[in-house]
Design a protein around this motif. Structure first.
Motif, PDB file in Angstrom:
ATOM      1  N   ILE A  39     -20.741 -11.351  34.040  1.00 37.23           N
ATOM      2  CA  ILE A  39     -20.548 -10.160  33.220  1.00 37.23           C
ATOM      3  C   ILE A  39     -21.363  -8.996  33.781  1.00 37.23           C
ATOM      4  N   VAL A  40     -20.802  -7.793  33.706  1.00 40.17           N
ATOM      5  CA  VAL A  40     -21.495  -6.591  34.149  1.00 40.17           C
ATOM      6  C   VAL A  40     -21.225  -5.483  33.135  1.00 40.17           C
ATOM      7  N   GLY A  41     -22.206  -4.633  32.947  1.00 43.75           N
ATOM      8  CA  GLY A  41     -22.049  -3.481  32.065  1.00 43.75           C
ATOM      9  C   GLY A  41     -22.864  -2.316  32.583  1.00 43.75           C
ATOM     10  N   VAL A  42     -22.629  -1.136  32.034  1.00 39.20           N
ATOM     11  CA  VAL A  42     -23.382   0.040  32.444  1.00 39.20           C
ATOM     12  C   VAL A  42     -23.577   0.936  31.233  1.00 39.20           C
ATOM     13  N   GLU A  43     -24.739   1.560  31.171  1.00 38.68           N
ATOM     14  CA  GLU A  43     -25.041   2.556  30.151  1.00 38.68           C
ATOM     15  C   GLU A  43     -25.373   3.857  30.865  1.00 38.68           C
ATOM     16  N   LEU A  44     -24.615   4.887  30.548  1.00 41.88           N
ATOM     17  CA  LEU A  44     -24.760   6.181  31.215  1.00 41.88           C
ATOM     18  C   LEU A  44     -25.251   7.216  30.224  1.00 41.88           C
ATOM     19  N   GLU A  45     -26.348   7.861  30.567  1.00 48.83           N
ATOM     20  CA  GLU A  45     -26.871   8.963  29.770  1.00 48.83           C
ATOM     21  C   GLU A  45     -26.578  10.280  30.482  1.00 48.83           C
ATOM     22  N   SER A  91     -20.877   0.842  28.085  1.00 53.74           N
ATOM     23  CA  SER A  91     -19.648   0.094  28.298  1.00 53.74           C
ATOM     24  C   SER A  91     -19.691  -1.249  27.572  1.00 53.74           C
ATOM     25  N   ARG A  92     -18.520  -1.786  27.312  1.00 52.26           N
ATOM     26  CA  ARG A  92     -18.447  -3.169  26.865  1.00 52.26           C
ATOM     27  C   ARG A  92     -18.742  -4.091  28.044  1.00 52.26           C
ATOM     28  N   PRO A  93     -19.240  -5.301  27.794  1.00 51.39           N
ATOM     29  CA  PRO A  93     -19.393  -6.253  28.890  1.00 51.39           C
ATOM     30  C   PRO A  93     -18.042  -6.502  29.563  1.00 51.39           C
ATOM     31  N   ALA A  94     -18.004  -6.393  30.881  1.00 51.46           N
ATOM     32  CA  ALA A  94     -16.768  -6.550  31.642  1.00 51.46           C
ATOM     33  C   ALA A  94     -16.836  -7.803  32.507  1.00 51.46           C
ATOM     34  N   ASP A  95     -15.679  -8.385  32.782  1.00 49.60           N
ATOM     35  CA  ASP A  95     -15.616  -9.613  33.565  1.00 49.60           C
ATOM     36  C   ASP A  95     -15.700  -9.375  35.063  1.00 49.60           C
ATOM     37  N   SER A  96     -15.696  -8.121  35.488  1.00 45.28           N
ATOM     38  CA  SER A  96     -15.786  -7.821  36.919  1.00 45.28           C
ATOM     39  C   SER A  96     -16.319  -6.418  37.096  1.00 45.28           C
ATOM     40  N   LEU A  97     -16.785  -6.138  38.295  1.00 45.29           N
ATOM     41  CA  LEU A  97     -17.269  -4.800  38.618  1.00 45.29           C
ATOM     42  C   LEU A  97     -16.161  -3.769  38.432  1.00 45.29           C
ATOM     43  N   MET A  98     -14.969  -4.062  38.947  1.00 50.34           N
ATOM     44  CA  MET A  98     -13.891  -3.078  38.872  1.00 50.34           C
ATOM     45  C   MET A  98     -13.441  -2.850  37.433  1.00 50.34           C
ATOM     46  N   VAL A 166     -28.945   6.008  34.604  1.00 47.40           N
ATOM     47  CA  VAL A 166     -27.879   5.018  34.780  1.00 47.40           C
ATOM     48  C   VAL A 166     -28.527   3.656  34.605  1.00 47.40           C
ATOM     49  N   GLN A 167     -28.104   2.911  33.612  1.00 51.26           N
ATOM     50  CA  GLN A 167     -28.679   1.591  33.337  1.00 51.26           C
ATOM     51  C   GLN A 167     -27.639   0.534  33.649  1.00 51.26           C
ATOM     52  N   VAL A 168     -27.968  -0.364  34.566  1.00 47.47           N
ATOM     53  CA  VAL A 168     -27.059  -1.439  34.974  1.00 47.47           C
ATOM     54  C   VAL A 168     -27.449  -2.720  34.245  1.00 47.47           C
ATOM     55  N   CYS A 169     -26.459  -3.383  33.663  1.00 50.69           N
ATOM     56  CA  CYS A 169     -26.697  -4.603  32.886  1.00 50.69           C
ATOM     57  C   CYS A 169     -25.980  -5.769  33.557  1.00 50.69           C
ATOM     58  N   LEU A 170     -26.744  -6.810  33.890  1.00 53.54           N
ATOM     59  CA  LEU A 170     -26.210  -7.968  34.609  1.00 53.54           C
ATOM     60  C   LEU A 170     -26.665  -9.252  33.934  1.00 53.54           C
TER      61      LEU A 170
END
Length: 438
Positions: A39-45, A91-98, A166-170
């Motif tokens: 799972i990958v997610g991102v938070e953008l301010e 973002s919602r948790p996503a199943d892939s980077l794309m 930019v916060q990356v969630c892994l």
């Protein structure tokens, strides 16, 4: 700083009081949830600026109109606003980077369009280059936060009201040792994190003046609080280190049913459990307390990497997201990148990030530091090799390659471009800067 508290920001309601042993067990269970990284997610301010006059603060009524317009959009992501009016898209948790990139990009098109109709623009910079800290949100949480952080100086208000990231969630990683194991990923995050600070530094101005920092945002976080922003001890296993850090850091506030929330000075969560005063804490208080801790890497079941400045341009945000995800989640890249950044531990020394020499140098010097430049070069080469294996489109690969050529290969970061726009003797610098930021 994300207000992503389970159950919201209100008082905790009725629950069973929490014991010290139970709190430690809860923290060990919830901080690192293990399994194959997926799972990958991102938070953008984003800072909100007037498109025509970015150096003029956005009035309260225009901010409220923007908030109403953006919240009405049918987005995939969650929308919140920070105390100074910064917009945060999670973002919602996503199943892939794309999947993460595509959903976020679509949301941003809608957000920019809605703001544009109000003659506002979301601006990607780590620190607002012009405006004084000005709190637009009046909530008990932020009242208490301001009181608590003011005890350590002005950095708290600057962080609350003028910074963006930019916060990356892994995923935390696998239970077993190895390149995808949670222990290795925890170590990697605190070494690679300094490289990410240097590569994506994008905040060399504050209050209309240049600062000594390429990432002024990172310098503000380092000055924010004596304990709250430090990485946990590296002398303990990750679960034990995090549990001790959470319990031994002072609570920022104690939520109440009415009136202002208390902001006790020096009361650790462990002390609160033991004293039971002013009321006994419950599990919801522990969950809330975690959201008021701001280390560079925060384990919330997954890992939140919190050290990257917001990036300029429509798609500047996707480069740190793509690079970071590739280096952590591609097994081949993860094995090699750890060897690439491991020598940085000697520069870091025994002090905790972000106050050790490695992190301070990254925020101050960017990629003019030869050691960080060499590490960044290796990291981008690995990411560019890994992205096709992860299914990244050619457009994403091209964006990462273009950033590498423009910055990393030349020992530069985005802050260096901004600095040159205001070099002495360049009369048109302010106009150029206005165009870049708006």
């Amino acid at each position: 700083m994300s207000p992503d508290t389970p159950g919201g920001h209100g008082p905790p309601g009725h629950d069973t009081p929490l014991g010290e042993g139970e709190a430690e067990d809860l923290l060990r269970c919830i901080c690192f949830k293990t399994g194959p990284p997926r799972i990958v997610g991102v938070e953008l301010e984003w800072l909100l600026h007037d498109r025509q006059q970015p150096r003029s603060p956005v009035p309260q009524h225009r901010f409220e109109a923007a908030a109403t317009a953006v919240r009405a959009l049918p987005l995939n992501a969650a929308i919140t606003f920070e105390p100074g009016g910064q917009l945060e898209l999670s973002s919602r948790p996503a199943d892939s980077l794309m999947a993460c990139i595509n959903d976020t990009a679509a949301d941003l098109v809608a957000v920019r369009d809605a703001l544009g109709r109000l003659d506002l623009a979301p601006v990607g910079l780590g620190v607002d280059p012009w405006h004084e800290p000005r709190r637009l949100l009046r909530e008990p949480r932020y009242d208490a936060m301001e009181t608590a952080l003011d005890r350590s100086g002005p950095a708290g208000r600057a962080m609350m009201c003028t910074t963006a990231s930019v916060q990356v969630c892994l995923d935390a990683g696998e239970e077993e040792p190895g390149p995808l194991g949670y222990g290795r990923r925890w170590q990697l995050a605190h070494l690679l994190g300094a490289v990410l600070v240097a590569v994506f530094a994008n905040s060399p101005f504050r209050l209309g003046r240049p600062t000594p920092w390429r990432s002024t945002r990172q310098s503000l976080w380092a000055d924010l609080d004596p304990l709250r922003t430090l990485a946990p001890s590296g002398q303990l296993p990750p679960r034990d280190a995090w549990a001790a850090f959470v319990l031994d850091t002072p609570v920022l506030c104690i939520r109440g049913d009415s009136g202002p929330w208390a902001a006790p000075e020096g009361l650790t969560f462990r002390d609160w459990i033991r004293s039971g005063s002013p009321r006994r804490p419950v599990p919801a208080d522990l969950e809330y307390h975690i959201t008021t801790l701001f280390p560079p890497v925060r384990p919330r079941g997954h890992l939140e990497l919190r050290m990257i400045d917001a990036q300029s341009g429509d798609d500047g945000w996707l480069v740190p997201l793509a690079v970071t995800t590739a280096l952590f989640d591609d097994p081949e890249a993860a094995e090699t990148v750890y060897r690439t950044v491991k020598p940085l531990a000697e520069t870091a020394g025994p002090l905790a990030a972000p106050r050790n020499p490695l992190w301070v140098g990254a925020a101050r010097d960017g990629l003019t530091d030869p050691e960080l430049r060499a590490a960044a070069t290796g990291c981008f080469e690995l990411a560019l090799e890994a992205l096709p294996r992860m299914g990244a489109t050619q457009a994403v690969q091209d964006a990462v390659a273009a950033f590498h050529d423009r910055y990393v290969a030349r020992g530069r970061c985005p802050a260096d471009d901004l600095r040159e726009l205001l070099t002495p003797g360049r009369a048109d610098g302010r106009d150029h800067l206005k165009g870049t930021l708006s």
